[in-house]
Design a protein around this motif. Structure first.
Motif, PDB file in Angstrom:
ATOM      1  N   VAL A   9       4.394  39.023  52.230  1.00 38.46           N
ATOM      2  CA  VAL A   9       2.874  39.502  52.261  1.00 38.46           C
ATOM      3  C   VAL A   9       2.397  39.344  50.621  1.00 38.46           C
ATOM      4  CG1 VAL A   9       1.577  41.684  52.257  1.00 38.46           C
ATOM      5  CG2 VAL A   9       3.493  41.382  53.648  1.00 38.46           C
ATOM      6  N   SER A  10       1.424  38.560  50.489  1.00 41.07           N
ATOM      7  CA  SER A  10       0.595  38.465  49.218  1.00 41.07           C
ATOM      8  C   SER A  10      -0.737  39.077  49.006  1.00 41.07           C
ATOM      9  CB  SER A  10       0.570  36.698  48.965  1.00 41.07           C
ATOM     10  OG  SER A  10       1.863  36.403  49.086  1.00 41.07           O
ATOM     11  N   LEU A  11      -0.783  39.612  47.920  1.00 41.35           N
ATOM     12  CA  LEU A  11      -2.247  40.276  47.613  1.00 41.35           C
ATOM     13  C   LEU A  11      -2.665  39.602  46.238  1.00 41.35           C
ATOM     14  CD1 LEU A  11      -1.197  43.959  48.369  1.00 41.35           C
ATOM     15  CD2 LEU A  11      -2.606  42.452  49.620  1.00 41.35           C
ATOM     16  N   PRO A  12      -3.898  39.668  46.052  1.00 42.15           N
ATOM     17  CA  PRO A  12      -4.494  39.329  44.782  1.00 42.15           C
ATOM     18  C   PRO A  12      -3.962  40.164  43.633  1.00 42.15           C
ATOM     19  CG  PRO A  12      -6.236  39.571  46.525  1.00 42.15           C
ATOM     20  CD  PRO A  12      -4.970  40.259  47.209  1.00 42.15           C
ATOM     21  N   ALA A  13      -3.752  39.586  42.584  1.00 33.76           N
ATOM     22  CA  ALA A  13      -3.411  40.065  41.254  1.00 33.76           C
ATOM     23  C   ALA A  13      -4.531  40.849  40.721  1.00 33.76           C
ATOM     24  CB  ALA A  13      -2.746  39.165  40.454  1.00 33.76           C
ATOM     25  N   GLY A  14      -4.096  42.204  40.420  1.00 32.24           N
ATOM     26  CA  GLY A  14      -4.948  43.287  39.675  1.00 32.24           C
ATOM     27  C   GLY A  14      -6.214  43.543  40.566  1.00 32.24           C
ATOM     28  N   LEU A  15      -6.152  43.488  41.784  1.00 33.14           N
ATOM     29  CA  LEU A  15      -7.201  43.861  42.432  1.00 33.14           C
ATOM     30  C   LEU A  15      -7.369  45.418  42.741  1.00 33.14           C
ATOM     31  CD1 LEU A  15      -9.678  42.468  44.364  1.00 33.14           C
ATOM     32  CD2 LEU A  15      -8.137  42.840  46.267  1.00 33.14           C
ATOM     33  N   THR A  16      -8.583  45.946  42.697  1.00 28.78           N
ATOM     34  CA  THR A  16      -8.497  47.347  42.703  1.00 28.78           C
ATOM     35  C   THR A  16      -8.866  47.841  44.155  1.00 28.78           C
ATOM     36  OG1 THR A  16     -10.919  47.514  42.250  1.00 28.78           O
ATOM     37  CG2 THR A  16      -9.426  47.585  40.271  1.00 28.78           C
ATOM     38  N   GLN A  17      -8.915  49.060  44.631  1.00 27.00           N
ATOM     39  CA  GLN A  17      -9.215  49.480  46.008  1.00 27.00           C
ATOM     40  C   GLN A  17     -10.545  49.385  46.312  1.00 27.00           C
ATOM     41  OE1 GLN A  17      -6.936  50.628  48.439  1.00 27.00           O
ATOM     42  NE2 GLN A  17      -8.842  50.014  49.626  1.00 27.00           N
ATOM     43  N   VAL A  70       8.383  43.537  45.997  1.00 26.40           N
ATOM     44  CA  VAL A  70       8.414  42.700  45.003  1.00 26.40           C
ATOM     45  C   VAL A  70       7.329  43.166  43.714  1.00 26.40           C
ATOM     46  CG1 VAL A  70       8.019  40.420  43.908  1.00 26.40           C
ATOM     47  CG2 VAL A  70       9.234  40.610  46.243  1.00 26.40           C
ATOM     48  N   ALA A  71       6.119  43.381  44.359  1.00 24.45           N
ATOM     49  CA  ALA A  71       4.995  43.816  43.206  1.00 24.45           C
ATOM     50  C   ALA A  71       4.381  45.058  43.982  1.00 24.45           C
ATOM     51  CB  ALA A  71       4.092  42.699  43.086  1.00 24.45           C
ATOM     52  N   PRO A  72       4.801  46.239  43.726  1.00 32.03           N
ATOM     53  CA  PRO A  72       3.943  47.335  44.571  1.00 32.03           C
ATOM     54  C   PRO A  72       2.594  47.420  44.211  1.00 32.03           C
ATOM     55  CG  PRO A  72       5.938  48.338  43.323  1.00 32.03           C
ATOM     56  CD  PRO A  72       5.729  46.724  43.003  1.00 32.03           C
ATOM     57  N   SER A  73       1.523  47.546  45.106  1.00 37.55           N
ATOM     58  CA  SER A  73       0.219  47.525  44.958  1.00 37.55           C
ATOM     59  C   SER A  73      -0.189  48.848  45.715  1.00 37.55           C
ATOM     60  CB  SER A  73      -0.380  46.317  45.685  1.00 37.55           C
ATOM     61  OG  SER A  73      -1.760  46.305  45.664  1.00 37.55           O
ATOM     62  N   ALA A  74      -1.465  49.453  45.097  1.00 38.49           N
ATOM     63  CA  ALA A  74      -2.019  50.392  45.746  1.00 38.49           C
ATOM     64  C   ALA A  74      -3.199  50.072  46.672  1.00 38.49           C
ATOM     65  CB  ALA A  74      -2.564  51.292  44.359  1.00 38.49           C
ATOM     66  N   VAL A  75      -3.450  48.737  46.623  1.00 34.58           N
ATOM     67  CA  VAL A  75      -4.522  48.203  47.325  1.00 34.58           C
ATOM     68  C   VAL A  75      -4.181  48.055  48.874  1.00 34.58           C
ATOM     69  CG1 VAL A  75      -6.232  46.229  47.745  1.00 34.58           C
ATOM     70  CG2 VAL A  75      -5.539  47.015  45.655  1.00 34.58           C
ATOM     71  N   VAL A  76      -4.739  48.588  49.945  1.00 30.22           N
ATOM     72  CA  VAL A  76      -4.552  48.678  51.273  1.00 30.22           C
ATOM     73  C   VAL A  76      -6.083  48.327  51.943  1.00 30.22           C
ATOM     74  CG1 VAL A  76      -2.787  50.242  51.226  1.00 30.22           C
ATOM     75  CG2 VAL A  76      -5.111  51.308  51.627  1.00 30.22           C
ATOM     76  N   SER A  77      -5.615  47.864  53.187  1.00 26.15           N
ATOM     77  CA  SER A  77      -6.822  47.602  54.174  1.00 26.15           C
ATOM     78  C   SER A  77      -7.255  48.929  54.826  1.00 26.15           C
ATOM     79  CB  SER A  77      -6.424  46.516  55.117  1.00 26.15           C
ATOM     80  OG  SER A  77      -7.560  46.512  56.160  1.00 26.15           O
ATOM     81  N   ARG A  78      -8.847  49.276  54.324  1.00 27.01           N
ATOM     82  CA  ARG A  78      -9.191  50.382  54.984  1.00 27.01           C
ATOM     83  C   ARG A  78     -10.582  49.929  55.996  1.00 27.01           C
ATOM     84  NH1 ARG A  78      -9.593  54.536  49.933  1.00 27.01           N
ATOM     85  NH2 ARG A  78     -11.427  53.424  49.364  1.00 27.01           N
ATOM     86  N   ALA A  79     -10.391  48.589  56.246  1.00 27.64           N
ATOM     87  CA  ALA A  79     -11.551  48.332  57.237  1.00 27.64           C
ATOM     88  C   ALA A  79     -11.745  48.937  58.259  1.00 27.64           C
ATOM     89  CB  ALA A  79     -11.429  46.596  57.542  1.00 27.64           C
ATOM     90  N   GLY A  80     -10.684  49.392  58.932  1.00 26.32           N
ATOM     91  CA  GLY A  80     -10.740  50.011  60.288  1.00 26.32           C
ATOM     92  C   GLY A  80     -11.370  51.570  60.048  1.00 26.32           C
ATOM     93  N   GLN A  81     -11.614  51.946  59.048  1.00 26.62           N
ATOM     94  CA  GLN A  81     -12.567  53.222  58.668  1.00 26.62           C
ATOM     95  C   GLN A  81     -14.020  53.175  58.479  1.00 26.62           C
ATOM     96  OE1 GLN A  81     -10.196  55.341  55.642  1.00 26.62           O
ATOM     97  NE2 GLN A  81      -8.345  54.531  56.240  1.00 26.62           N
TER      98      GLN A  81
END
Length: 363
Positions: free
Chosen positions: A56-64, A335-346
């Protein structure tokens, strides 16, 4: 002396009765032989355990907040595109959408009269009820959409022209919105899981029912140096829709990604934000044997002055000889904890997307 020996055996809690136990791999062997004869199967080899890595890969430094904005734009764009498709489909069917109003005679307080749309030539009757001024009138309810067919093609085209122009402009406007430059992706977590190929329906039906309740069966599998099997694992793709080369290189999967290992009865899932990426890769494979066992096992220690263990007949399934499978459980590596999650369902637009998809899926 014989009685003492018998009591010693009973009190020891012996798991298995050697006289009643039975093992069989015939169903697995039959399914494996059938799949090996099937030339269409390319991605996974029949008769193997397969270890996959879900990266699972996420953009570096992306905010919620940034992710929510990206999801909102994606949903708005999807809604606009789907609405355009629905309109184009109705035009192709020769349907025209028109407004329809229904009329109903009702009574209501006189103060609410400005809120209602009166029917043409509707007479307003003034009344007094409980000392309060009321009116009775025929009002219009709506508008409701009504699809009309059987019209000339020119009339259908003329009716849809302004609608299609507006909807195409809406899609173009969203596409023209400025979007921040994509950020480099960094791996957030790696998930390893083990599956068996091919699935065997008869084993699934008979061998996996109630297995979680049998701790003695788990202990028996451990003594056999085998993996106690609760499922054949869960793959986030169709094995016959991809090639082995794609799996070894890494297959990009999207949406809510479900997966699971053989030691687990149900699947797990990860919801990756639209800005992220999930790649599933085949890490290694090894020959495997699936064995169905049936034996009398100890399911309780009994009670009373002389505790007599309670034994019952149990059936379970084991994975043997699979050197790559380990414990058969899912392993997660953050590997790199991130607080960004997908909330599109909401997002309320998600339900609109599902509604439009249902309309397009209808005949």
């Amino acid at each position: 002396m014989r009685l003492v020996g018998l009591c010693a055996v009973l009190l020891s809690g012996c798991c298995c009765n050697p006289f009643s136990g039975s093992t069989s791999s015939s169903e697995w062997d039959r399914v494996v032989a059938r799949e090996r004869a099937n030339r269409q199967t390319e991605a996974l080899e029949a008769g193997t355990a397969n270890v996959f890595v879900l990266e699972v890969s996420l953009p570096a430094g992306l905010t919620q907040a940034e992710q929510d904005a990206l999801d909102d734009r994606r949903l708005r764009r999807e809604v606009a595109a789907l609405e355009l498709q629905v309109s184009e489909r109705k035009q192709a069917k020769g349907l025209v959408v028109r407004e329809r109003w229904s009329s109903q005679e009702v009574g209501f307080p006189a103060s609410e009269l400005p809120k209602h749309r009166l029917a043409p030539d509707a007479g307003v009757i003034h009344e007094t009820i409980d000392g309060q001024p009321w009116v009775r009138a025929t009002i219009l309810r709506g508008p409701f959409e009504e699809e009309v067919g059987g019209l000339p093609a020119e009339e259908v085209a003329a009716a849809w022209a302004p609608v299609l122009e507006r909807q195409r402009a809406a899609v173009a406007a969203i596409d023209a919105e400025p979007v921040a430059a994509p950020r480099p992706l960094e791996v957030s977590q790696r998930i390893r899981f083990v599956t068996l190929y091919p699935p065997a329906p008869m084993i699934e039906e008979s061998g996996f029912s109630g297995v979680d309740a049998c701790s003695a069966c788990l202990q028996a599998a451990a003594r056999h140096h085998a993996v106690f099997v609760r499922s054949f694992g869960f793959l986030p793709f169709q094995p016959r829709a991809v090639t082995r080369a794609q799996l070894e290189a890494g297959l990009v999967v999207s949406g809510s990604v479900s997966f699971g290992s053989v030691a687990e009865a149900s699947s797990s899932s990860v919801d990756v934000p639209s800005s992220g990426r999930v790649v599933v890769r085949l890490e290694k494979s090894c020959p495997a044997t699936v064995v169905q066992l049936s034996d009398t096992v100890t399911v309780g220690n009994g009670s009373g002055v002389i505790a007599v263990p309670v034994r019952e007949e149990r059936s379970w399934t084991e994975l043997r000889d699979a050197t790559c499978a380990g414990t058969g459980e899912t392993q997660r590596e953050v590997v790199a904890p991130s607080a960004v999650v997908s909330r599109a369902g909401q997002n309320p637009l998600s339900s609109r997307v599902m509604q439009l998809r249902a309309v397009l899926a209808a005949p």
